[in-house]
Design a protein around this motif. Structure first.
Motif, PDB file in Angstrom:
ATOM      1  N   LYS A 160     -11.721   5.250  36.920  1.00 28.90           N
ATOM      2  CA  LYS A 160     -10.906   4.431  37.829  1.00 28.90           C
ATOM      3  C   LYS A 160     -10.548   3.090  37.183  1.00 28.90           C
ATOM      4  O   LYS A 160      -9.408   2.622  37.277  1.00 28.90           O
ATOM      5  CB  LYS A 160     -11.653   4.202  39.142  1.00 28.90           C
ATOM      6  N   VAL A 161     -11.525   2.482  36.524  1.00 33.49           N
ATOM      7  CA  VAL A 161     -11.282   1.201  35.859  1.00 33.49           C
ATOM      8  C   VAL A 161     -10.246   1.366  34.743  1.00 33.49           C
ATOM      9  O   VAL A 161      -9.283   0.593  34.652  1.00 33.49           O
ATOM     10  CB  VAL A 161     -12.597   0.620  35.291  1.00 33.49           C
ATOM     11  N   LEU A 162     -10.436   2.388  33.917  1.00 33.13           N
ATOM     12  CA  LEU A 162      -9.505   2.597  32.803  1.00 33.13           C
ATOM     13  C   LEU A 162      -8.106   2.931  33.319  1.00 33.13           C
ATOM     14  O   LEU A 162      -7.102   2.424  32.798  1.00 33.13           O
ATOM     15  CB  LEU A 162     -10.016   3.710  31.888  1.00 33.13           C
ATOM     16  N   GLY A 163      -8.046   3.770  34.370  1.00 34.07           N
ATOM     17  CA  GLY A 163      -6.748   4.119  34.945  1.00 34.07           C
ATOM     18  C   GLY A 163      -6.011   2.902  35.471  1.00 34.07           C
ATOM     19  O   GLY A 163      -4.795   2.761  35.293  1.00 34.07           O
ATOM     20  N   GLU A 179      -0.409  -4.205  32.864  1.00 36.06           N
ATOM     21  CA  GLU A 179       0.025  -4.663  31.542  1.00 36.06           C
ATOM     22  C   GLU A 179      -0.508  -6.048  31.189  1.00 36.06           C
ATOM     23  O   GLU A 179      -0.774  -6.340  30.029  1.00 36.06           O
ATOM     24  CB  GLU A 179       1.552  -4.646  31.463  1.00 36.06           C
ATOM     25  N   GLY A 180      -0.648  -6.896  32.163  1.00 38.02           N
ATOM     26  CA  GLY A 180      -1.120  -8.255  31.880  1.00 38.02           C
ATOM     27  C   GLY A 180      -2.617  -8.363  31.741  1.00 38.02           C
ATOM     28  O   GLY A 180      -3.150  -9.435  31.466  1.00 38.02           O
ATOM     29  N   GLY A 181      -3.339  -7.251  31.952  1.00 38.33           N
ATOM     30  CA  GLY A 181      -4.792  -7.275  31.880  1.00 38.33           C
ATOM     31  C   GLY A 181      -5.425  -7.674  33.197  1.00 38.33           C
ATOM     32  O   GLY A 181      -4.740  -7.951  34.194  1.00 38.33           O
ATOM     33  N   ALA A 182      -6.735  -7.706  33.231  1.00 35.71           N
ATOM     34  CA  ALA A 182      -7.463  -8.042  34.463  1.00 35.71           C
ATOM     35  C   ALA A 182      -8.796  -8.688  34.128  1.00 35.71           C
ATOM     36  O   ALA A 182      -9.370  -8.433  33.072  1.00 35.71           O
ATOM     37  CB  ALA A 182      -7.677  -6.777  35.299  1.00 35.71           C
ATOM     38  N   ARG A 183      -9.280  -9.506  35.057  1.00 34.43           N
ATOM     39  CA  ARG A 183     -10.575 -10.160  34.889  1.00 34.43           C
ATOM     40  C   ARG A 183     -11.629  -9.453  35.745  1.00 34.43           C
ATOM     41  O   ARG A 183     -11.296  -8.666  36.634  1.00 34.43           O
ATOM     42  CB  ARG A 183     -10.467 -11.643  35.251  1.00 34.43           C
ATOM     43  N   LEU A 184     -12.877  -9.789  35.485  1.00 32.89           N
ATOM     44  CA  LEU A 184     -14.010  -9.133  36.129  1.00 32.89           C
ATOM     45  C   LEU A 184     -13.933  -9.121  37.663  1.00 32.89           C
ATOM     46  O   LEU A 184     -14.152  -8.072  38.274  1.00 32.89           O
ATOM     47  CB  LEU A 184     -15.316  -9.791  35.670  1.00 32.89           C
ATOM     48  N   LEU A 203     -16.953  -2.487  31.860  1.00 35.19           N
ATOM     49  CA  LEU A 203     -15.927  -3.084  31.004  1.00 35.19           C
ATOM     50  C   LEU A 203     -16.422  -3.200  29.561  1.00 35.19           C
ATOM     51  O   LEU A 203     -15.694  -2.860  28.610  1.00 35.19           O
ATOM     52  CB  LEU A 203     -15.536  -4.465  31.532  1.00 35.19           C
ATOM     53  N   GLU A 204     -17.651  -3.648  29.397  1.00 35.73           N
ATOM     54  CA  GLU A 204     -18.205  -3.813  28.048  1.00 35.73           C
ATOM     55  C   GLU A 204     -18.374  -2.459  27.359  1.00 35.73           C
ATOM     56  O   GLU A 204     -18.159  -2.336  26.151  1.00 35.73           O
ATOM     57  CB  GLU A 204     -19.536  -4.553  28.124  1.00 35.73           C
ATOM     58  N   GLU A 205     -18.752  -1.462  28.142  1.00 34.12           N
ATOM     59  CA  GLU A 205     -18.899  -0.107  27.616  1.00 34.12           C
ATOM     60  C   GLU A 205     -17.554   0.431  27.131  1.00 34.12           C
ATOM     61  O   GLU A 205     -17.445   0.975  26.027  1.00 34.12           O
ATOM     62  CB  GLU A 205     -19.460   0.793  28.728  1.00 34.12           C
ATOM     63  N   LEU A 206     -16.524   0.255  27.958  1.00 40.55           N
ATOM     64  CA  LEU A 206     -15.180   0.698  27.580  1.00 40.55           C
ATOM     65  C   LEU A 206     -14.676  -0.090  26.371  1.00 40.55           C
ATOM     66  O   LEU A 206     -13.939   0.446  25.541  1.00 40.55           O
ATOM     67  CB  LEU A 206     -14.225   0.536  28.765  1.00 40.55           C
ATOM     68  N   GLY A 207     -15.107  -1.342  26.273  1.00 40.55           N
ATOM     69  CA  GLY A 207     -14.745  -2.146  25.111  1.00 40.55           C
ATOM     70  C   GLY A 207     -15.412  -1.645  23.845  1.00 40.55           C
ATOM     71  O   GLY A 207     -14.770  -1.514  22.796  1.00 40.55           O
ATOM     72  N   ARG A 263     -10.348 -11.037  25.715  1.00 39.45           N
ATOM     73  CA  ARG A 263     -10.117 -12.358  25.126  1.00 39.45           C
ATOM     74  C   ARG A 263     -10.203 -13.396  26.226  1.00 39.45           C
ATOM     75  O   ARG A 263      -9.428 -13.361  27.182  1.00 39.45           O
ATOM     76  CB  ARG A 263      -8.750 -12.412  24.443  1.00 39.45           C
ATOM     77  N   LYS A 264     -11.196 -14.270  26.096  1.00 38.87           N
ATOM     78  CA  LYS A 264     -11.429 -15.321  27.088  1.00 38.87           C
ATOM     79  C   LYS A 264     -11.549 -14.764  28.507  1.00 38.87           C
ATOM     80  O   LYS A 264     -11.004 -15.305  29.461  1.00 38.87           O
ATOM     81  CB  LYS A 264     -10.320 -16.366  27.017  1.00 38.87           C
ATOM     82  N   GLY A 265     -12.264 -13.630  28.620  1.00 40.77           N
ATOM     83  CA  GLY A 265     -12.524 -13.049  29.930  1.00 40.77           C
ATOM     84  C   GLY A 265     -11.425 -12.174  30.487  1.00 40.77           C
ATOM     85  O   GLY A 265     -11.562 -11.612  31.569  1.00 40.77           O
ATOM     86  N   LEU A 266     -10.312 -12.043  29.762  1.00 43.75           N
ATOM     87  CA  LEU A 266      -9.205 -11.194  30.205  1.00 43.75           C
ATOM     88  C   LEU A 266      -9.279  -9.864  29.458  1.00 43.75           C
ATOM     89  O   LEU A 266      -9.213  -9.822  28.230  1.00 43.75           O
ATOM     90  CB  LEU A 266      -7.860 -11.872  29.933  1.00 43.75           C
ATOM     91  N   TRP A 267      -9.408  -8.793  30.241  1.00 43.42           N
ATOM     92  CA  TRP A 267      -9.538  -7.459  29.653  1.00 43.42           C
ATOM     93  C   TRP A 267      -8.195  -6.743  29.689  1.00 43.42           C
ATOM     94  O   TRP A 267      -7.463  -6.825  30.661  1.00 43.42           O
ATOM     95  CB  TRP A 267     -10.575  -6.651  30.428  1.00 43.42           C
ATOM     96  N   ARG A 268      -7.901  -6.015  28.599  1.00 47.22           N
ATOM     97  CA  ARG A 268      -6.682  -5.205  28.549  1.00 47.22           C
ATOM     98  C   ARG A 268      -6.923  -3.990  27.648  1.00 47.22           C
ATOM     99  O   ARG A 268      -7.889  -3.968  26.874  1.00 47.22           O
ATOM    100  CB  ARG A 268      -5.493  -6.021  28.053  1.00 47.22           C
ATOM    101  N   VAL A 269      -6.036  -2.985  27.749  1.00 51.73           N
ATOM    102  CA  VAL A 269      -6.151  -1.791  26.909  1.00 51.73           C
ATOM    103  C   VAL A 269      -5.874  -2.175  25.459  1.00 51.73           C
ATOM    104  O   VAL A 269      -4.950  -2.936  25.169  1.00 51.73           O
ATOM    105  CB  VAL A 269      -5.164  -0.685  27.358  1.00 51.73           C
ATOM    106  N   SER A 270      -6.706  -1.652  24.563  1.00 53.57           N
ATOM    107  CA  SER A 270      -6.529  -1.920  23.140  1.00 53.57           C
ATOM    108  C   SER A 270      -5.157  -1.438  22.668  1.00 53.57           C
ATOM    109  O   SER A 270      -4.654  -0.401  23.116  1.00 53.57           O
ATOM    110  CB  SER A 270      -7.621  -1.194  22.343  1.00 53.57           C
ATOM    111  N   GLU A 271      -4.546  -2.173  21.757  1.00 52.79           N
ATOM    112  CA  GLU A 271      -3.208  -1.821  21.272  1.00 52.79           C
ATOM    113  C   GLU A 271      -3.245  -0.691  20.258  1.00 52.79           C
ATOM    114  O   GLU A 271      -2.245   0.004  20.066  1.00 52.79           O
ATOM    115  CB  GLU A 271      -2.527  -3.047  20.653  1.00 52.79           C
ATOM    116  N   ASN A 272      -4.359  -0.522  19.570  1.00 49.23           N
ATOM    117  CA  ASN A 272      -4.405   0.560  18.576  1.00 49.23           C
ATOM    118  C   ASN A 272      -5.821   1.100  18.430  1.00 49.23           C
ATOM    119  O   ASN A 272      -6.688   0.731  19.151  1.00 49.23           O
ATOM    120  CB  ASN A 272      -3.871   0.063  17.221  1.00 49.23           C
TER     121      ASN A 272
END
Length: 281
Positions: free
Chosen positions: A222-225, A231-236, A260-264, A272-281
């Motif tokens: 659900k979190v990953l979906g 697109e702008g990312g999300a915070r905790l 979030l840390e596990e998915l990271g 970056r500075k608490g903002l999570w987003r899908v990795s670009e590559n």
């Protein structure tokens, strides 16, 4: 080890059934491309064939070559993977394509030792690629093959180890065409033995899959979906609210940070500075 069922009779029985009832139309059986076989094998891990067929076709339409997959943004790969579950398989598949392109000049290696170094490739997957791409007579053990061998050769045994099965498989594999032999075994195990109690319950390695609904796996999904759409990312705090909004997943809102840390750590997300987003590559 003595074999209590005649080998020739066993082979004849399996092949005879397969000629009439085999799943000859499966799309990955129409190709000997190691890349296409890799895609099918990763998709088929813990996923039903009927769910894989349409995704296999659409995935290869989107990423027809190792190069296309290796150079694609991770988000595009994850979007194409949606519906198959176990999303880390998509990451493993992309990382494998990247390694083949970077370290092997895009040429798919044939050696089992090399294949085993790729992310998400275990002993079975490495063997399956070798068998179905190059017709090598490796020993393959998966759910349906295990079911067949326990049914025919270990009917009165309990807690059967794969090491015991391996010895029998080595002695009974049809070496003239192992590719077709293993297709036949898989199809026989999947369909012909449906009417008998599951022989795999006698395996030492048998374990029932835990339900997806209400599980941490579902919370991760659900979190990953959500992140794939954001697109702008999300915070905790927002992720906690997302999990809280689903009654079955509310208990995981307290684990939002670790999810979030596990998915990271698995390469899905970056922070970056608490903002999570899908990795670009």
């Amino acid at each position: 080890m003595s074999i209590n069922f005649p080998v020739k009779l066993f082979q004849t029985k399996i092949f005879k059934w397969y000629r009439v009832h085999g799943r000859h139309e499966l799309p990955w059986r129409k190709s000997h491309s190691p890349y296409r076989i890799l895609v099918s094998e990763i998709m088929l891990q813990q996923t039903q064939v009927c769910r894989v067929i349409p995704k296999y076709k659409s995935f290869l339409k989107k990423f027809p070559t190792i190069k296309k997959l290796a150079e694609a943004p991770l988000l595009a790969v994850l979007k194409e993977w949606r519906g198959l579950g176990y999303n880390r398989r998509a990451v493993y598949l992309k990382r494998t394509a990247e390694i083949i392109l970077r370290e092997h000049k895009g040429i798919f290696p044939k050696e089992a030792e090399t294949l085993l170094k790729f992310p998400g490739i275990g002993r079975y997957s490495a063997g399956a690629i070798r068998v179905f791409a190059w017709n090598e007579p490796d020993v393959l053990i998966e759910t349906n093959i295990r079911r067949v061998y326990i049914h025919f050769f270990f009917r009165n045994h309990e807690k059967i180890s794969d090491s015991k099965l391996k010895k029998v498989i080595e002695r009974t594999t049809q070496r003239a065409n192992p590719r077709i032999w293993y297709w036949a075994l898989m199809d026989y195990g999947a369909a012909a033995l449906k009417s008998v109690p599951n022989p795999n319950r006698k395996s030492r390695h048998y374990a029932k899959q835990k339900p997806f609904s209400g599980s941490r796996r579902q919370a991760r999904s659900k979190v990953l979906g959500y992140m794939m759409k954001k697109e702008g990312g999300a915070r905790l705090p927002l992720i906690k609210r997302i999990l809280n909004s689903d009654r079955k997943l509310q208990k995981y809102s307290l684990q939002a940070r670790s999810i979030l840390e596990e998915l990271g750590s698995e390469g899905f997300l970056v922070s970056r500075k608490g903002l999570w987003r899908v990795s670009e590559n």
